[in-house]
Design a protein around this motif. Structure first.
Motif, PDB file in Angstrom:
ATOM      1  N   GLU A 126      44.495  80.327 -15.123  1.00  0.00           N
ATOM      2  CA  GLU A 126      45.374  81.487 -15.250  1.00  0.00           C
ATOM      3  C   GLU A 126      46.274  81.301 -16.469  1.00  0.00           C
ATOM      4  O   GLU A 126      47.130  80.416 -16.471  1.00  0.00           O
ATOM      5  CB  GLU A 126      46.229  81.648 -13.988  1.00  0.00           C
ATOM      6  CG  GLU A 126      45.426  82.004 -12.760  1.00  0.00           C
ATOM      7  CD  GLU A 126      44.675  83.315 -12.913  1.00  0.00           C
ATOM      8  OE1 GLU A 126      45.230  84.277 -13.492  1.00  0.00           O
ATOM      9  OE2 GLU A 126      43.524  83.368 -12.461  1.00  0.00           O
ATOM     10  N   PRO A 127      46.095  82.112 -17.519  1.00  0.00           N
ATOM     11  CA  PRO A 127      46.887  81.942 -18.740  1.00  0.00           C
ATOM     12  C   PRO A 127      48.396  81.986 -18.508  1.00  0.00           C
ATOM     13  O   PRO A 127      49.142  81.262 -19.138  1.00  0.00           O
ATOM     14  CB  PRO A 127      46.432  83.088 -19.638  1.00  0.00           C
ATOM     15  CG  PRO A 127      45.086  83.454 -19.130  1.00  0.00           C
ATOM     16  CD  PRO A 127      45.101  83.165 -17.652  1.00  0.00           C
ATOM     17  N   ILE A 128      48.852  82.838 -17.587  1.00  0.00           N
ATOM     18  CA  ILE A 128      50.297  82.952 -17.367  1.00  0.00           C
ATOM     19  C   ILE A 128      50.862  81.646 -16.816  1.00  0.00           C
ATOM     20  O   ILE A 128      51.950  81.217 -17.197  1.00  0.00           O
ATOM     21  CB  ILE A 128      50.655  84.159 -16.465  1.00  0.00           C
ATOM     22  CG1 ILE A 128      52.159  84.441 -16.519  1.00  0.00           C
ATOM     23  CG2 ILE A 128      50.210  83.957 -15.042  1.00  0.00           C
ATOM     24  CD1 ILE A 128      52.625  85.011 -17.813  1.00  0.00           C
ATOM     25  N   LEU A 129      50.120  80.981 -15.937  1.00  0.00           N
ATOM     26  CA  LEU A 129      50.580  79.692 -15.411  1.00  0.00           C
ATOM     27  C   LEU A 129      50.549  78.625 -16.498  1.00  0.00           C
ATOM     28  O   LEU A 129      51.429  77.767 -16.564  1.00  0.00           O
ATOM     29  CB  LEU A 129      49.737  79.261 -14.217  1.00  0.00           C
ATOM     30  CG  LEU A 129      49.872  80.139 -12.969  1.00  0.00           C
ATOM     31  CD1 LEU A 129      48.919  79.669 -11.878  1.00  0.00           C
ATOM     32  CD2 LEU A 129      51.296  80.148 -12.467  1.00  0.00           C
ATOM     33  N   LEU A 130      49.553  78.687 -17.363  1.00  0.00           N
ATOM     34  CA  LEU A 130      49.486  77.736 -18.472  1.00  0.00           C
ATOM     35  C   LEU A 130      50.673  77.925 -19.420  1.00  0.00           C
ATOM     36  O   LEU A 130      51.219  76.955 -19.933  1.00  0.00           O
ATOM     37  CB  LEU A 130      48.163  77.888 -19.224  1.00  0.00           C
ATOM     38  CG  LEU A 130      46.932  77.416 -18.462  1.00  0.00           C
ATOM     39  CD1 LEU A 130      45.658  77.863 -19.176  1.00  0.00           C
ATOM     40  CD2 LEU A 130      46.937  75.915 -18.285  1.00  0.00           C
ATOM     41  N   VAL A 131      51.102  79.166 -19.649  1.00  0.00           N
ATOM     42  CA  VAL A 131      52.266  79.417 -20.493  1.00  0.00           C
ATOM     43  C   VAL A 131      53.527  78.873 -19.829  1.00  0.00           C
ATOM     44  O   VAL A 131      54.383  78.282 -20.480  1.00  0.00           O
ATOM     45  CB  VAL A 131      52.407  80.921 -20.816  1.00  0.00           C
ATOM     46  CG1 VAL A 131      53.739  81.218 -21.470  1.00  0.00           C
ATOM     47  CG2 VAL A 131      51.275  81.375 -21.710  1.00  0.00           C
TER      48      VAL A 131
ATOM     49  N   ASN B 191      47.335  84.461 -36.414  1.00  0.00           N
ATOM     50  CA  ASN B 191      47.612  83.109 -36.876  1.00  0.00           C
ATOM     51  C   ASN B 191      49.021  82.709 -36.464  1.00  0.00           C
ATOM     52  O   ASN B 191      49.889  83.561 -36.283  1.00  0.00           O
ATOM     53  CB  ASN B 191      47.459  83.019 -38.392  1.00  0.00           C
ATOM     54  CG  ASN B 191      46.008  83.113 -38.810  1.00  0.00           C
ATOM     55  OD1 ASN B 191      45.113  82.741 -38.060  1.00  0.00           O
ATOM     56  ND2 ASN B 191      45.776  83.631 -39.995  1.00  0.00           N
ATOM     57  N   PHE B 192      49.255  81.404 -36.378  1.00  0.00           N
ATOM     58  CA  PHE B 192      50.523  80.907 -35.851  1.00  0.00           C
ATOM     59  C   PHE B 192      51.704  81.150 -36.791  1.00  0.00           C
ATOM     60  O   PHE B 192      52.808  81.444 -36.322  1.00  0.00           O
ATOM     61  CB  PHE B 192      50.422  79.405 -35.525  1.00  0.00           C
ATOM     62  CG  PHE B 192      51.671  78.866 -34.907  1.00  0.00           C
ATOM     63  CD1 PHE B 192      52.016  79.211 -33.617  1.00  0.00           C
ATOM     64  CD2 PHE B 192      52.511  78.033 -35.625  1.00  0.00           C
ATOM     65  CE1 PHE B 192      53.175  78.727 -33.033  1.00  0.00           C
ATOM     66  CE2 PHE B 192      53.677  77.533 -35.060  1.00  0.00           C
ATOM     67  CZ  PHE B 192      54.002  77.881 -33.755  1.00  0.00           C
TER      68      PHE B 192
ATOM     69  N   ILE C  79      56.309  83.538 -27.174  1.00  0.00           N
ATOM     70  CA  ILE C  79      55.812  83.490 -25.793  1.00  0.00           C
ATOM     71  C   ILE C  79      54.546  84.335 -25.680  1.00  0.00           C
ATOM     72  O   ILE C  79      53.569  83.926 -25.054  1.00  0.00           O
ATOM     73  CB  ILE C  79      56.890  83.958 -24.796  1.00  0.00           C
ATOM     74  CG1 ILE C  79      58.066  82.972 -24.815  1.00  0.00           C
ATOM     75  CG2 ILE C  79      56.311  84.094 -23.389  1.00  0.00           C
ATOM     76  CD1 ILE C  79      59.287  83.454 -24.053  1.00  0.00           C
ATOM     77  N   VAL C  80      54.557  85.502 -26.329  1.00  0.00           N
ATOM     78  CA  VAL C  80      53.365  86.366 -26.338  1.00  0.00           C
ATOM     79  C   VAL C  80      52.206  85.643 -27.020  1.00  0.00           C
ATOM     80  O   VAL C  80      51.073  85.656 -26.537  1.00  0.00           O
ATOM     81  CB  VAL C  80      53.671  87.714 -27.042  1.00  0.00           C
ATOM     82  CG1 VAL C  80      52.401  88.522 -27.263  1.00  0.00           C
ATOM     83  CG2 VAL C  80      54.694  88.499 -26.252  1.00  0.00           C
TER      84      VAL C  80
ATOM     85  N   LEU D 119      57.635  86.010 -36.640  1.00  0.00           N
ATOM     86  CA  LEU D 119      58.002  87.081 -35.709  1.00  0.00           C
ATOM     87  C   LEU D 119      58.805  86.532 -34.531  1.00  0.00           C
ATOM     88  O   LEU D 119      59.658  87.223 -33.979  1.00  0.00           O
ATOM     89  CB  LEU D 119      56.759  87.813 -35.212  1.00  0.00           C
ATOM     90  CG  LEU D 119      56.122  88.768 -36.215  1.00  0.00           C
ATOM     91  CD1 LEU D 119      54.768  89.249 -35.719  1.00  0.00           C
ATOM     92  CD2 LEU D 119      57.039  89.952 -36.481  1.00  0.00           C
ATOM     93  N   GLY D 120      58.527  85.292 -34.157  1.00  0.00           N
ATOM     94  CA  GLY D 120      59.295  84.650 -33.096  1.00  0.00           C
ATOM     95  C   GLY D 120      60.751  84.483 -33.474  1.00  0.00           C
ATOM     96  O   GLY D 120      61.639  84.680 -32.646  1.00  0.00           O
TER      97      GLY D 120
END
Length: 124
Positions: free
Chosen positions: A92-97, A49-50, A66-67, A56-57
């Motif tokens: 691609e999830p990494i590009l979306l991040v 959950n966010f 970021i994770v 934790l962020g």
């Protein structure tokens, strides 16, 4: 079927700006919870959950967020593939991040992909 909200990216961006990001936290919390419900429905992996991710962020100077964003984007891609829906501009999830760090465009990508993946009900 659950009743999910859809988010207009312009309204979401402006409200996040006006509230100094607080509305953005609400949106990510809501998107994360409803994505987890859809993931469970389609047999995809659930994410944290966010709210705990946000806490934790703070402890990890933003690294854990970021994770979490990566896991959220990856989950969106998995749900989209399970439903046969196209995720744009990339799957691609990494590009979306990485797109998250382009402020105005990131709200467009996040909201539009979320709205494609989650069943549309009412627009917020």
């Amino acid at each position: 079927m659950n009743s999910y909200k859809q988010f207009n990216w312009i309204v979401t961006y402006l409200l996040s700006l006006v509230t100094c990001g607080i509305y953005g936290f609400y949106v990510f919390g809501y998107m994360g919870a409803s994505s987890n419900a859809e993931a469970e429905r389609y047999g995809c992996k659930k994410i944290m959950n966010f709210v705990p991710a946000l806490l934790l962020g703070f402890v990890t100077c933003g690294i854990f967020l970021i994770v979490w964003y990566y896991q959220f984007m990856k989950q969106q891609v998995e749900i989209a593939r399970a439903k046969g829906v196209k995720v744009e501009p990339t799957e691609e999830p990494i590009l979306l991040v990485l797109i998250l760090y382009v402020p105005f465009y990131s709200y467009y990508v996040l909201c539009e992909n979320y709205n494609r993946v989650i069943p549309d009900q009412k627009t917020m």
